[in-house]
Write a protein that holds these residues in place. Structure first.
Motif, PDB file in Angstrom:
ATOM      1  N   TYR A   8       6.165   8.297  13.612  1.00 52.49           N
ATOM      2  CA  TYR A   8       6.804   7.754  14.891  1.00 52.49           C
ATOM      3  C   TYR A   8       6.692   6.106  14.534  1.00 52.49           C
ATOM      4  O   TYR A   8       6.766   5.314  15.700  1.00 52.49           O
ATOM      5  CB  TYR A   8       6.016   8.000  16.279  1.00 52.49           C
ATOM      6  CG  TYR A   8       4.211   7.943  15.879  1.00 52.49           C
ATOM      7  CD1 TYR A   8       3.677   6.466  16.124  1.00 52.49           C
ATOM      8  CD2 TYR A   8       3.238   8.940  15.626  1.00 52.49           C
ATOM      9  CE1 TYR A   8       2.427   6.190  15.877  1.00 52.49           C
ATOM     10  CE2 TYR A   8       1.969   8.621  15.713  1.00 52.49           C
ATOM     11  CZ  TYR A   8       1.567   7.239  15.682  1.00 52.49           C
ATOM     12  OH  TYR A   8       0.199   7.057  15.653  1.00 52.49           O
ATOM     13  N   GLY A   9       6.770   5.818  13.429  1.00 57.56           N
ATOM     14  CA  GLY A   9       6.945   4.349  13.028  1.00 57.56           C
ATOM     15  C   GLY A   9       5.887   3.391  13.288  1.00 57.56           C
ATOM     16  O   GLY A   9       5.926   2.209  13.754  1.00 57.56           O
ATOM     17  N   GLY A  10       4.625   4.117  13.310  1.00 57.56           N
ATOM     18  CA  GLY A  10       3.481   3.380  13.580  1.00 57.56           C
ATOM     19  C   GLY A  10       3.047   2.552  12.397  1.00 57.56           C
ATOM     20  O   GLY A  10       3.946   2.214  11.213  1.00 57.56           O
ATOM     21  N   PRO A  11       1.663   1.805  12.289  1.00 60.42           N
ATOM     22  CA  PRO A  11       1.454   0.876  11.148  1.00 60.42           C
ATOM     23  C   PRO A  11       1.602   1.728   9.553  1.00 60.42           C
ATOM     24  O   PRO A  11       1.767   1.110   8.720  1.00 60.42           O
ATOM     25  CB  PRO A  11      -0.028   0.950  11.415  1.00 60.42           C
ATOM     26  CG  PRO A  11      -0.298   1.047  12.857  1.00 60.42           C
ATOM     27  CD  PRO A  11       0.820   2.044  13.492  1.00 60.42           C
ATOM     28  N   ILE A  12       1.581   2.828   9.623  1.00 59.74           N
ATOM     29  CA  ILE A  12       1.606   3.752   8.311  1.00 59.74           C
ATOM     30  C   ILE A  12       3.038   3.849   7.909  1.00 59.74           C
ATOM     31  O   ILE A  12       3.198   3.594   6.807  1.00 59.74           O
ATOM     32  CB  ILE A  12       0.880   5.098   8.466  1.00 59.74           C
ATOM     33  CG1 ILE A  12       0.772   5.952   7.066  1.00 59.74           C
ATOM     34  CG2 ILE A  12       1.494   6.010   9.488  1.00 59.74           C
ATOM     35  CD1 ILE A  12      -0.081   5.211   6.085  1.00 59.74           C
ATOM     36  N   ASP A  13       4.056   3.997   8.893  1.00 56.11           N
ATOM     37  CA  ASP A  13       5.398   4.381   8.240  1.00 56.11           C
ATOM     38  C   ASP A  13       6.256   3.297   9.168  1.00 56.11           C
ATOM     39  O   ASP A  13       7.429   4.008   9.190  1.00 56.11           O
ATOM     40  CB  ASP A  13       5.780   5.918   8.229  1.00 56.11           C
ATOM     41  CG  ASP A  13       5.427   6.821   9.613  1.00 56.11           C
ATOM     42  OD1 ASP A  13       5.239   5.856  10.802  1.00 56.11           O
ATOM     43  OD2 ASP A  13       5.423   7.795   9.525  1.00 56.11           O
ATOM     44  N   SER A  14       6.017   2.388   9.529  1.00 53.87           N
ATOM     45  CA  SER A  14       7.155   1.593  10.260  1.00 53.87           C
ATOM     46  C   SER A  14       7.764   1.139   8.994  1.00 53.87           C
ATOM     47  O   SER A  14       7.733   1.284   7.822  1.00 53.87           O
ATOM     48  CB  SER A  14       6.419   0.660  10.882  1.00 53.87           C
ATOM     49  OG  SER A  14       5.818  -0.334  10.211  1.00 53.87           O
ATOM     50  N   ALA A  15       9.034   0.186   9.376  1.00 53.18           N
ATOM     51  CA  ALA A  15       9.779  -0.343   8.181  1.00 53.18           C
ATOM     52  C   ALA A  15       8.888  -1.166   7.037  1.00 53.18           C
ATOM     53  O   ALA A  15       9.296  -1.134   6.104  1.00 53.18           O
ATOM     54  CB  ALA A  15      10.850  -1.040   9.017  1.00 53.18           C
ATOM     55  N   THR A  16       7.932  -1.739   7.669  1.00 60.60           N
ATOM     56  CA  THR A  16       7.001  -2.613   6.814  1.00 60.60           C
ATOM     57  C   THR A  16       5.696  -1.674   6.451  1.00 60.60           C
ATOM     58  O   THR A  16       4.910  -2.273   5.491  1.00 60.60           O
ATOM     59  CB  THR A  16       6.782  -3.752   7.419  1.00 60.60           C
ATOM     60  OG1 THR A  16       6.173  -3.564   8.624  1.00 60.60           O
ATOM     61  CG2 THR A  16       7.852  -4.707   7.363  1.00 60.60           C
ATOM     62  N   GLY A  17       5.741  -0.377   6.843  1.00 58.87           N
ATOM     63  CA  GLY A  17       4.137   0.125   6.590  1.00 58.87           C
ATOM     64  C   GLY A  17       4.421   0.657   5.282  1.00 58.87           C
ATOM     65  O   GLY A  17       5.127   0.779   4.452  1.00 58.87           O
ATOM     66  N   PRO A  18       3.003   1.083   4.634  1.00 61.42           N
ATOM     67  CA  PRO A  18       2.840   1.457   3.294  1.00 61.42           C
ATOM     68  C   PRO A  18       2.972   2.725   2.744  1.00 61.42           C
ATOM     69  O   PRO A  18       2.677   3.215   1.694  1.00 61.42           O
ATOM     70  CB  PRO A  18       1.593   0.932   3.038  1.00 61.42           C
ATOM     71  CG  PRO A  18       0.729   1.102   4.260  1.00 61.42           C
ATOM     72  CD  PRO A  18       1.749   1.045   5.495  1.00 61.42           C
ATOM     73  N   GLU A  19       3.356   3.678   3.841  1.00 63.83           N
ATOM     74  CA  GLU A  19       3.501   5.188   3.646  1.00 63.83           C
ATOM     75  C   GLU A  19       3.933   5.500   2.362  1.00 63.83           C
ATOM     76  O   GLU A  19       3.588   6.307   1.399  1.00 63.83           O
ATOM     77  CB  GLU A  19       4.010   5.925   4.746  1.00 63.83           C
ATOM     78  CG  GLU A  19       3.431   7.307   4.606  1.00 63.83           C
ATOM     79  CD  GLU A  19       3.928   8.163   3.864  1.00 63.83           C
ATOM     80  OE1 GLU A  19       3.234   9.198   3.150  1.00 63.83           O
ATOM     81  OE2 GLU A  19       5.320   8.212   3.563  1.00 63.83           O
ATOM     82  N   GLY A  20       5.472   5.111   2.089  1.00 68.98           N
ATOM     83  CA  GLY A  20       6.132   5.368   0.885  1.00 68.98           C
ATOM     84  C   GLY A  20       5.554   5.088  -0.420  1.00 68.98           C
ATOM     85  O   GLY A  20       5.774   5.483  -1.213  1.00 68.98           O
ATOM     86  N   ARG A  21       4.774   3.956  -0.425  1.00 65.48           N
ATOM     87  CA  ARG A  21       3.796   3.518  -1.548  1.00 65.48           C
ATOM     88  C   ARG A  21       2.461   4.225  -1.504  1.00 65.48           C
ATOM     89  O   ARG A  21       1.838   4.200  -2.884  1.00 65.48           O
ATOM     90  CB  ARG A  21       3.688   2.318  -1.208  1.00 65.48           C
ATOM     91  CG  ARG A  21       3.261   1.331  -2.133  1.00 65.48           C
ATOM     92  CD  ARG A  21       3.447  -0.085  -2.252  1.00 65.48           C
ATOM     93  NE  ARG A  21       2.664  -0.648  -1.088  1.00 65.48           N
ATOM     94  CZ  ARG A  21       3.036  -1.553  -0.229  1.00 65.48           C
ATOM     95  NH1 ARG A  21       4.074  -1.937  -0.186  1.00 65.48           N
ATOM     96  NH2 ARG A  21       2.244  -2.281   0.727  1.00 65.48           N
ATOM     97  N   LEU A  22       1.940   4.958  -0.695  1.00 65.27           N
ATOM     98  CA  LEU A  22       0.632   5.379  -0.386  1.00 65.27           C
ATOM     99  C   LEU A  22       0.826   7.090  -0.963  1.00 65.27           C
ATOM    100  O   LEU A  22      -0.182   7.622  -1.653  1.00 65.27           O
ATOM    101  CB  LEU A  22       0.048   5.660   0.826  1.00 65.27           C
ATOM    102  CG  LEU A  22      -0.951   4.494   1.276  1.00 65.27           C
ATOM    103  CD1 LEU A  22      -1.140   4.502   2.717  1.00 65.27           C
ATOM    104  CD2 LEU A  22      -2.397   4.672   0.428  1.00 65.27           C
ATOM    105  N   ASN A  23       1.616   7.717  -0.525  1.00 65.83           N
ATOM    106  CA  ASN A  23       1.685   9.061  -0.558  1.00 65.83           C
ATOM    107  C   ASN A  23       3.119   9.780  -1.006  1.00 65.83           C
ATOM    108  O   ASN A  23       3.221  10.827  -0.733  1.00 65.83           O
ATOM    109  CB  ASN A  23       1.197   9.571   0.944  1.00 65.83           C
ATOM    110  CG  ASN A  23       0.968  11.085   0.768  1.00 65.83           C
ATOM    111  OD1 ASN A  23       0.249  11.471  -0.180  1.00 65.83           O
ATOM    112  ND2 ASN A  23       1.274  11.845   1.642  1.00 65.83           N
TER     113      ASN A  23
END
Lengths: 381, 487
Positions: free
Chosen positions: A90-105
Motif C-alpha cells: 500500500y505504498g507504506g515505508p517499506i514499498d513507497s516510491a522511495t522505500g527499500p523493498e526492492g532492495r531488501l527482498n
C-alpha cells in the motif's frame, strides 16, 4: 411470518449488544496495528543484527563453523521478516516510491549477476574488479537493466551463504573456502560483498523500523491519524494472500514445477517463508503478534471491527486464516521437491493455494462490510 | 482474434451514421469547453481500471478479472519477468536464450511493465550500452508479409548482446545535438536530437542502403483494451480527420498478422506495424530475446553469421536428443504471457477533477491535440476476454499513422507507414512513468526529457497544434502539463 420476525429481531438485538460491548473504534484498530507493525520490525531488526554479527565474525576469519552460524542466523531472521510482508502493497515505508523493498527482498536472483555460477567462473559483480563493492554501488546496480538483476537484499545474501542449489534433496552447499584467499578467486571481494550487502540490509530494516517507531513526526504518526487506513491494512494482507503468496510464489511454482520458481531457492527455506507470510496475515487480522521474547501483543483488531457489523463475515475470515496457516505448515521441505507432480507434498502446496485464495475472497467481503470498495488483492511484485 | 476486421455490410452502413455523429460531436468539442469532469472520467480502462499510483501501478491484472482467471496472469507474469538462459540448461522451462539478443527477459526493457529509457549520457554522449532502446534495420523494397526487407547481414534489428561463443552484432554510440527555441512569451527551451553510430560491427559492413529506426520499449498497460477497439472506430477516426480537412490526415497501417493469418489494421508498435498482442509478444520473444515459438520458429541468424547458425544447430541437436520440442517456448506458456500482456490493467487518473487539470484538459482540446489523441472509445468484443469487451476506455489515441515532420522522421517505411509517419501513442498512464520507471524520457527514441519536450517535438501534421502550445502563457503551460500528468 410472526415467528420469523421474532428470530430476526432477536438476531438484531444480539448483534446490537455485541457491537455496544466489544466493537473497537477504527482509530483504535489502526493504532494497535501500528504497535504490531513496529514490534514486528523491531524483532526482525534484532534478528538481523545477530545475522550481521555472525557475518562479521565469518568474514574476519572464514571457517566452516562460521558459515554454518551465519546460515543459521539468516534462517532465524527470515522467520521474523516473513511476517512483516503483511505490511506491504500500500505504498507504506517499506514499498513507497522511495522505500527499500526492492532492495531488501527482490527475487528471483540472477546468480550470475552477483558471482560465479556453474560453468561461468568469471561472471558477476564479485569477479569484476572494475566495480567497487560499496553500499552505493550495490544500491545502484539493483534491478538495473532488468528485474532479475538483483544485487542486494535477503536473497543476494542467501546466495552468498549457500550458493547455487544443485542438490535435489537439499539446499546449496557453497564451501566456506569460497571466502578464503588463495582457495577461490576474488575471495576478498566475496567477503566484502557479503559484509556490505548485510550492512545494507540492516540500514534498510532500520529505516522502516524508524518509520513505525512511536515518535511524533514519522509515517506512523500520519498513519494512525487517519482511520481510513483500515483500507491499507486490508490491502496489505489481501494482496499478500492472493497476488503475492498464492499467485507469484506458489501457483507459478506449481505450474512450472521448477526449482528456479521457489522463493528461497538457495537455502531451501521456502516452506518457512510460506508459513511466516501466512502468520503475518493472521497477525494483522487478529491484531496479535507473538514476539521474540515470547510475550504476546493483543489489542483492537480488524476481526472485532468486522464482527461488530457482520459476524459471519468475520468468522469466515477467522477460520480462513487458521486454515491457511495450517495448510502452509503442512508443506514438507524441500519445497522444490514438494511441487513435483506425483510428489507426496504437492497436495499440501495445492491446498495452501486454495486456502489463500479463499481467504483473499473473504477479505474482500470483510472490506465491503467496512465500506471499503475496490480492495486490490492481486498485484504481483 | 480480431473479430471486427471485416464486419458485415449492414453494420458498415450503421457505422457511417456513427462517423458523422462523431464528427459533429468533435466539432462541438473543439468550439466549446471540455472543462468539466465527466462521469467516470477517472476510469481510463473502464471496469478494468485499477487504483494505484505507486511503483506497481502498471503491474496489476484488470480489476474485473476473477481470482481463478488471475492464476494465468501470474504465470504469464513470471515468464514475462524472469530471465531466459542459454540452452541447454537444467532449468528447462526457461532456456533457449539467443544466440543474439538485446535482453534476457521482457522485463529487461519493460521494467515493472513500464517504459524503457535511452542510455545515460555524459556531455551529450551515451556512456552505457542501450537496453530498452532497440534499432530496427532494413533496406528499401517490398517486404510483403514482413513489412520490410531485412538488412541482409544483420537481419531485422541490431542485437548488441549474444550468448557465449557468438559475437554481439555491434556497439551503439549515441550523441545528442542541442536545438534551442523559445515560447511566444520569451521563455527558452532546449531539445536534444540523437545521432546514432554503430561500431564494432561483428559481421562486416552494413548494406549501403540500410535504413535504421530506433525504438524505445513502451509501457505495456491496456494492450488488450486497444486490441478490443473496433476496427470501424479506427477507420472512423481517419474519416473524421479527412472530413475536417484541417491538415490532420491519419491513416491506418495495414499489416500481416501471423496469428489471424490475414491482413489487419496495425495497432501496436511505434509504427503500428503489428496488429495483435499475440503477434507482438511472439515476435518480441524471438526478435529481442531469441526465444522461438511455433509461429516464429526461426532464430533469425543470417547467412553471414556462421557462429549464430552453429549455436542454433547445436541447440537443436540437444533438443532432438532429449526428445524435446524444437522451439524454446511452448504454446501453453506463450498463451499465458499473451493473456498477461492483454490483461495488464490501466491505472486510474489522479486529480482528474482538480481545476488546474480541467483547465489543462480544455487547453489540450483547444490546441487540437484531441483530434489524434482521441480520448474515448467503447470497446467491441474480444474473443475469450469478456473482461475487456464493451468497456468505456480513455486511451487518448486514434491508432493512426501521422506525418510527424522531418525532425522526428526515421525515413524507414514499415508496411504502409512511410519514413515520416508514426502511430499516435496512447497517453494513458503517461503521468506515472516517473513513479514506475524513475525517468521521464518520451517519444519513440526517448529523446524528449520531459512531457513538454515531447510536445515540442511534434511537427508535420501536428505543427499547428504545437504552434498553439508555443503561444500559451506560463500558467497555461503548467495547466496543460498537469492534465497530462493526471493521465
Amino acid at each position: 411470518m410472526g415467528k420469523r420476525f421474532a428470530v430476526m429481531a432477536a438476531t438484531m438485538i444480539f448483534s446490537a449488544s455485541a457491537a455496544a460491548t466489544t466493537a473497537p473504534t477504527p482509530k483504535a484498530v489502526v493504532e494497535h496495528y501500528a504497535v504490531v507493525v513496529y514490534a514486528s520490525y523491531e524483532d526482525t531488526l534484532n534478528a538481523a543484527r545477530h545475522l550481521q554479527q555472525a557475518v562479521d565474525r565469518f568474514v574476519a576469519a572464514p571457517s566452516a563453523d562460521g558459515l554454518q552460524e551465519a546460515r543459521k542466523q539468516w534462517l532465524a531472521a527470515r522467520e521474523w521478516y516473513g511476517q512483516t510482508e503483511a505490511f506491504r502493497f500500500y505504498g507504506g515505508p517499506i514499498d513507497s516510491a522511495t522505500g527499500p523493498e526492492g532492495r531488501l527482498n527482490a527475487w528471483p536472483v540472477d546468480e550470475a549477476y552477483i558471482d560465479a555460477v556453474k560453468d561461468r567462473a568469471d561472471s558477476g559483480i564479485i569477479n569484476n574488479p572494475k566495480i567497487a563493492i560499496t553500499k552505493k554501488t550495490l544500491m545502484a546496480l539493483n534491478e538495473k537493466d532488468g528485474e532479475e538483476n538483483i544485487s542486494a537484499g535477503w536473497h543476494a545474501i542467501e546466495f552468498l551463504l549457500w550458493g547455487q542449489d544443485q542438490d535435489i534433496n537439499g539446499p546449496g552447499n557453497r564451501p566456506y573456502t569460497d571466502f578464503v584467499d588463495d582457495k577461490a578467486p576474488n575471495a576478498v571481494r566475496r567477503r566484502q560483498y557479503l559484509k556490505v550487502a548485510t550492512d545494507l540490509l540492516l540500514d534498510d530494516l532500520t529505516q522502516v523500523t524508524k518509520a513505525w517507531a512511536p515518535t511524533a513526526k514519522n509515517y506512523r504518526a500520519r498513519f494512525v491519524a487517519n482511520p481510513a487506513n483500515l483500507g491499507k491494512m486490508l490491502t496489505g494482507i489481501g494482496v499478500l494472500s492472493r497476488g503475492e503468496l498464492a499467485g507469484e510464489r506458489i501457483e507459478v511454482a506449481l505450474d512450472t514445477k521448477s526449482q528456479e520458481d521457489e522463493h528461497s531457492c538457495f537455502s531451501d527455506n521456502t516452506h518457512r517463508d510460506v508459513v511466516a507470510n501466512s502468520r503475518g496475515i493472521r497477525n494483522v487480522w487478529r491484531g496479535e503478534f507473538k514476539r521474540a521474547d515470547g510475550s504476546v501483543l493483543t489489542g483492537p483488531s480488524l476481526r472485532e471491527l468486522v464482527a461488530a457489523k457482520n459476524k459471519a463475515a468475520a468468522e469466515r475470515v477467522d477460520s480462513d486464516v487458521d486454515a491457511s496457516v495450517q495448510a502452509a505448515e503442512s508443506i514438507p521441505a524441500p519445497f522444490d521437491r514438494a511441487i513435483v507432480v506425483g510428489s507426496p507434498g504437492r497436495p499440501a502446496v495445492e491446498q495452501t493455494v486454495v486456502a489463500l485464495k479463499r481467504q483473499a475472497e473473504g477479505l474482500v467481503v470483510a472490506a465491503g462490510v467496512l465500506g471499503i470498495k475496490r480492495l486490490n488483492t492481486a498485484v504481483p511484485e | 482474434m480480431l473479430t471486427a476486421a471485416s464486419p458485415p455490410p449492414l453494420l458498415r452502413g450503421r457505422v457511417r451514421v456513427g462517423v458523422l455523429l462523431f464528427a459533429l460531436t468533435t466539432a462541438t468539442h473543439a468550439a466549446g469547453p471540455a472543462a468539466h469532469a465527466e462521469l467516470g472520467e477517472e476510469l481510463s480502462g473502464g471496469a478494468t481500471t485499477v487504483f494505484d499510483d505507486g511503483r506497481n501501478a502498471f503491474s496489476y491484472p484488470a480489476a474485473n478479472l476473477t481470482s481463478d482467471r488471475q492464476t494465468d496472469f501470474f504465470i504469464g507474469n513470471s515468464f514475462f519477468k524472469k530471465n531466459w538462459v542459454e540452452a541447454p540448461a537444467s532449468t528447462r522451462a526457461r532456456d533457449g536464450l539467443g544466440p543474439h539478443f538485446i535482453a534476457r527477459a521482457c522485463a529487461g526493457c519493460h521494467v515493472l511493465d513500464g517504459r524503457g529509457a535511452p542510455p545515460k549520457t555524459r556531455g551529450g554522449v551515451a556512456i552505457e550500452p542501450p537496453t530498452g532502446l532497440l534499432f530496427r534495420l532494413s533496406i528499401p523494397g517490398d517486404g510483403g508479409i514482413y513489412g520490410v526487407v531485412s538488412e541482409p547481414t544483420y537481419g531485422g534489428q541490431l542485437n548488441n548482446r549474444a550468448i557465449q561463443g557468438v559475437q554481439p552484432e555491434a556497439r551503439v554510440q549515441i550523441r545528442y545535438q542541442t536545438i534551442a527555441g523559445r515560447f511566444a512569451d520569451g521563455a527558452r527551451y532546449q531539445l536534444r536530437q540523437p545521432l546514432y553510430r554503430f561500431t564494432d560491427l561483428a559481421y562486416g559492413k552494413l548494406h549501403p542502403q540500410t535504413l535504421i529506426s530506433p525504438r524505445v520499449a513502451p509501457q505495456v498497460i491496456g494492450l488488450g483494451l486497444l486490441e478490443a477497439i473496433r476496427a470501424d472506430d479506427i477507420l472512423a477516426n481517419a474519416e473524421r480527420q479527412r472530413i475536417a480537412n484541417n491538415g490532420i490526415s491519419g491513416r491506418p497501417n495495414r499489416v500481416w498478422d501471423a496469428y489471424a493469418q490475414e491482413w489487419v489494421i496495425g495497432r501496436f508498435g511505434w509504427k503500428a506495424n503489428v496488429g495483435s498482442v499475440a503477434h507482438q509478444d511472439a515476435g518480441a520473444f524471438v526478435g529481442d530475446i531469441g526465444i522461438t515459438s511455433q509461429r516464429f520458429s526461426n532464430d533469425g541468424c543470417t547467412d553471414a553469421q556462421p557462429d549464430c547458425r552453429d549455436a542454433v544447430a547445436r541447440e537443436a541437436g540437444v533438443r532432438r536428443a532429449r526428445g524435446e520440442s524444437p522451439v524454446d517456448i511452448d504454446e501453453r506458456t506463450l498463451d499465458k504471457v499473451i493473456f498477461y500482456t492483454r490483461t495488464l490493467a490501466v491505472p486510474a487518473r489522479r486529480r482528474w477533477d482538480a481545476p488546474e487539470v480541467l483547465r489543462g484538459k480544455r487547453l489540450f482540446h483547444d490546441a487540437g491535440c484531441a483530434s489524434c489523441h482521441v480520448p474515448q472509445y467503447r470497446t467491441g468484443e474480444l474473443n475469450g476476454l469478456p473482461e475487456l469487451s464493451g468497456q468505456t476506455i480513455r486511451p487518448y489515441t486514434d491508432l493512426l499513422l501521422h506525418d510527424m515532420g522531418e525532425h522526428l522522421a526515421d525515413h524507414r517505411p514499415d508496411f504502409a507507414a512511410d519514413g515520416r509517419e508514426w502511430r499516435t501513442p496512447p497517453l494513458w498512464g503517461i503521468g506515472l512513468i516517473k513513479t514506475v520507471n524513475r525517468h521521464t524520457y518520451y517519444l519513440h527514441d526517448g529523446r524528449a526529457r520531459d512531457l513538454m519536450e515531447a510536445v515540442l517535438w511534434h511537427g508535420g501534421e501536428a505543427e499547428a497544434a504545437k504552434q498553439r502550445v508555443l503561444q500559451l502563457t506560463k500558467s497555461e503551460r503548467a495547466a496543460l502539463l498537469s492534465f497530462l500528468q493526471s493521465l
